[in-house]
Enzyme design. Structure first.
Site, PDB file in Angstrom:
ATOM      1  N   SER A 160       0.809  -1.216   0.000  1.00  0.00           N
ATOM      2  CA  SER A 160       0.000   0.000   0.000  1.00  0.00           C
ATOM      3  C   SER A 160       0.847   1.273   0.000  1.00  0.00           C
ATOM      4  O   SER A 160       1.689   1.464  -0.868  1.00  0.00           O
ATOM      5  CB  SER A 160      -0.935  -0.076   1.207  1.00  0.00           C
ATOM      6  OG  SER A 160      -1.743   1.046   1.304  1.00  0.00           O
ATOM      7  N   SER A 169       0.809   0.611  15.986  1.00  0.00           N
ATOM      8  CA  SER A 169       0.466   0.438  14.573  1.00  0.00           C
ATOM      9  C   SER A 169       0.300  -1.042  14.264  1.00  0.00           C
ATOM     10  O   SER A 169       0.958  -1.883  14.865  1.00  0.00           O
ATOM     11  CB  SER A 169       1.582   1.014  13.710  1.00  0.00           C
ATOM     12  OG  SER A 169       1.533   0.454  12.416  1.00  0.00           O
ATOM     13  N   THR A 216       0.738  -2.002  11.065  1.00  0.00           N
ATOM     14  CA  THR A 216       1.483  -2.214   9.826  1.00  0.00           C
ATOM     15  C   THR A 216       2.949  -1.808   9.919  1.00  0.00           C
ATOM     16  O   THR A 216       3.711  -2.056   9.004  1.00  0.00           O
ATOM     17  CB  THR A 216       0.855  -1.417   8.657  1.00  0.00           C
ATOM     18  OG1 THR A 216       0.967  -0.020   8.955  1.00  0.00           O
ATOM     19  CG2 THR A 216      -0.595  -1.780   8.441  1.00  0.00           C
ATOM     20  N   ARG A 223       1.801   4.922  17.252  1.00  0.00           N
ATOM     21  CA  ARG A 223       1.362   6.171  16.619  1.00  0.00           C
ATOM     22  C   ARG A 223       0.767   7.102  17.672  1.00  0.00           C
ATOM     23  O   ARG A 223       0.045   6.668  18.564  1.00  0.00           O
ATOM     24  CB  ARG A 223       0.304   5.894  15.565  1.00  0.00           C
ATOM     25  CG  ARG A 223       0.817   5.161  14.371  1.00  0.00           C
ATOM     26  CD  ARG A 223      -0.148   5.260  13.189  1.00  0.00           C
ATOM     27  NE  ARG A 223       0.147   4.228  12.216  1.00  0.00           N
ATOM     28  CZ  ARG A 223       1.190   4.251  11.389  1.00  0.00           C
ATOM     29  NH1 ARG A 223       2.034   5.265  11.412  1.00  0.00           N
ATOM     30  NH2 ARG A 223       1.390   3.255  10.540  1.00  0.00           N
TER      31      ARG A 223
HETATM   32  P1  NG1 Z   1      -1.696   1.305  11.230  1.00  0.00           P
HETATM   33  O1  NG1 Z   1      -0.255   1.120  10.818  1.00  0.00           O
HETATM   34  O2  NG1 Z   1      -2.295   0.173  12.026  1.00  0.00           O
HETATM   35  O3  NG1 Z   1      -1.921   2.650  11.828  1.00  0.00           O
HETATM   36  C1  NG1 Z   1      -2.419   2.099   8.756  1.00  0.00           C
HETATM   37  C2  NG1 Z   1      -3.485   3.167   8.795  1.00  0.00           C
HETATM   38  C3  NG1 Z   1      -4.838   2.488   8.865  1.00  0.00           C
HETATM   39  C4  NG1 Z   1      -5.043   1.498   7.709  1.00  0.00           C
HETATM   40  C5  NG1 Z   1      -3.833   0.563   7.611  1.00  0.00           C
HETATM   41  C6  NG1 Z   1      -3.861  -0.342   6.420  1.00  0.00           C
HETATM   42  C7  NG1 Z   1      -3.411   5.378   9.846  1.00  0.00           C
HETATM   43  C8  NG1 Z   1      -3.203   6.140  11.093  1.00  0.00           C
HETATM   44  N1  NG1 Z   1      -3.340   4.046   9.947  1.00  0.00           N
HETATM   45  O4  NG1 Z   1      -2.567   1.289   9.900  1.00  0.00           O
HETATM   46  O5  NG1 Z   1      -5.838   3.446   8.877  1.00  0.00           O
HETATM   47  O6  NG1 Z   1      -5.274   2.181   6.498  1.00  0.00           O
HETATM   48  O7  NG1 Z   1      -2.593   1.290   7.603  1.00  0.00           O
HETATM   49  O8  NG1 Z   1      -3.334   0.179   5.247  1.00  0.00           O
HETATM   50  O9  NG1 Z   1      -3.620   5.981   8.795  1.00  0.00           O
HETATM   51 ZN    ZN Z   2      -3.546   1.185   0.242  1.00  0.00          ZN
END
Ligand code: NG1
Ligand code: ZN
Length: 500
Positions: free
Chosen positions: A69, A458, A460, A465
């Site tokens: 992504s 997070s 990912t 965060r």
């Molecule tokens: P994490 O890394 O869990 O914050 C991020 C985005 C989510 C979601 C995922 C999947 C933010 C703060 N967090 O997750 O909303 O889109 O990636 O792609 O934007």
């Molecule tokens: Zn994406």
């Protein structure tokens, strides 16, 4: 199928996609995501799992998307798509994690165990659609997925480079031919032109893309715009969309997922009123990252019910299904609109049998529904929905912006020894561990006008965060820095101390 024939599961693993790392990996917010070099065995195993899942679903098609992504180029990832075009059912995430982490030697036995556990009839046909983004590591990983599918005698169909939402859409259409045709063309987007793809040496998401624009609150590096020109930024796999424009002082104004959600919700509400479909309830779903001003506007001005859920599209999607029409968006620009069968039937009936004015509004709504990708957030489909509303209302980007004024906000990351030492509650708006952190956040927040802040691990990235908003940008920045410091001190920060 007797277990002996699963020998090939081990043989392919050992000879082609061996597990070369002991780093534990977990199926998170958006599947598995980490450095591409650590993923090949994981993707191979997801090929296996997709076949098992397809058989549990009576041979219906399952999707595998290879992408990280919005993450930078060295990362990659893999996520599974369920037959309705939805994210993998949550109870299977644990199975995916187990399969991804066993040693090659234990893989065959674990595969047999999983097959038993989920009661898959391995005599059935199995179908798996595979797509990938443009990262240079993606073709190799896609091949690993195909080999996993082959090992359990499923049929893999490769789509090559596609956006995440296109693959979700194709999976849905394959399993439900009333939804559309399972090709990229089937989703009749019509022509659009790409304005710019900056990034240094063309690297995906580097200094550009929806996440860069949203988090840094800056336009992509190296792009020039006329004042008040409407610009859309997408992410690396095409499921996020944000807009922005520069004013005559070259100041950037961001229109994020909250702005998009409110625009779409207010337009659908307007059409529902016009076609007098009063028994259809529209609702909006957000996460804690939604700007406080947007939530206030939705409740007080649009008078639409709004719910807050945990981060991650699967949670939003699920909550949106409880409304006749559910609009869901993450502030980062990932979202869509869901319409229940009841909503579709009612609107179709009005389009046929209503008074002329009602019929007109109902027809507009039907077109709107048709343009929506209901399986998952889809940047291109969302872009056309936004453009439709602006065009129908004769609004420019500044007028759209003026519906409400965002509270200044700031997002930061803190690296800690173990991010899972942070636990949260109340849709991630409060943190329950480590001890003392929430009360420290409360103290800090109380010293700012319109202050709000929360922290969460997070799903990912290996970071915690931090989000903060306040009456001025300076205050939002200060609050975010102070909360980061508190996380660093109370949750085992590593590396440089955050600067307050
Ligand atoms: P994490 O890394 O869990 O914050 C991020 C985005 C989510 C979601 C995922 C999947 C933010 C703060 N967090 O997750 O909303 O889109 O990636 O792609 O934007
Ligand atoms: Zn994406």
């Amino acid at each position: 199928m007797p277990p002996s024939s699963l020998r090939v599961v081990y043989a392919f693993a050992r000879e082609m996609h061996p597990k070369t790392t002991d780093v534990f990996i977990e199926y998170g917010t958006a599947g598995f995501r980490t450095k591409a070099s650590l993923l090949e065995h994981v993707v191979y195993r997801m090929g296996l799992l997709a076949v098992i899942r397809s058989r549990v679903k009576n041979g219906r098609t399952i999707g595998i998307m290879i992408t990280a992504s919005h993450n930078l180029e060295p990362d990659n990832g893999v996520k599974l798509i369920d037959p309705e075009g939805e994210m993998l059912e949550q109870s299977w995430e644990e199975i995916a994690t187990r399969l991804a982490n066993v040693s090659d030697n234990d893989l065959e036995a674990t595969t047999v165990e999983v097959i038993k556990q989920v009661n898959a009839d391995m005599g059935l046909k199995a179908s798996v659609f595979i797509g990938m983004d443009t990262r240079y590591t993606s073709p190799r990983l896609a091949a690993a997925a195909v080999h996993g599918v082959m090992a359990l005698k499923g049929t893999a169909k490769e789509f090559g480079i596609v956006t995440t939402p296109i693959l979700h859409y194709c999976v849905r259409c394959r399993n439900d031919n009333t939804y559309g045709t399972p090709t990229e063309e089937g989703k009749k987007y019509g022509p659009y032109s790409l304005v710019s793809t900056p990034g240094e040496r063309g690297q995906l998401n580097l200094n550009c893309g929806a996440d860069f624009v949203k988090v840094s609150q800056k336009p992509p590096v190296g792009v020039e715009h006329a004042p008040f020109q409407r610009v859309a930024s997408l992410d690396g796999d095409g499921d996020r969309l944000v807009y922005y424009y520069l004013d005559d002082n070259n100041k950037m104004h961001l229109l994020d997922g909250d702005k998009i959600a409110t625009l779409l919700a207010s337009y659908v509400t307007q059409l529902l009123k016009a076609c007098e479909a009063t028994d259809l309830k529209l609702g909006l779903v957000q996460t804690a990252y939604a700007n406080g001003a947007s939530t206030k506007y939705i409740t007080e001005d649009l008078k639409v019910p709004v719910s807050c859920v945990k981060t991650g599209v699967k949670h939003l999607h699920h909550a949106a299904q409880s409304y006749d029409i559910g609009v869901y968006f993450e502030a980062n620009g990932h979202g869509t609109v869901l319409y229940s069968d009841k909503a579709k039937t009612t609107i179709r009936r009005i389009a046929q049998e209503g008074e002329p004015e009602q019929r007109k509004a109902a027809q507009l709504l039907l077109n709107f529904i048709d343009m929506t990708n209901e399986t998952v957030g889809d940047a291109i489909s969302d872009l056309f929905l936004v453009e439709t509303v602006l065009c129908a209302r004769g609004q420019n980007v500044k007028e759209w912006m003026e519906a409400y004024t965002d509270l200044p906000c700031r997002q930061l990351k803190v690296t800690v020894q173990d991010r899972n030492a942070i636990s949260t509650a109340d849709a991630e708006r409060r943190c329950t561990a480590p001890e003392g952190l929430q009360s420290r956040i409360d103290e800090l927040v109380a010293t700012y006008k319109s202050g709000r802040s929360f922290v969460r691990p997070s799903g990912t990235e290996d970071v915690v965060r931090v989000y903060a908003e306040a009456d001025t940008q300076e205050n939002a920045d200060k609050l975010a820095a102070q909360v980061s410091q508190a996380v660093f001190d109370l949750a085992g920060g590593v590396g440089d101390r955050p600067v307050a």
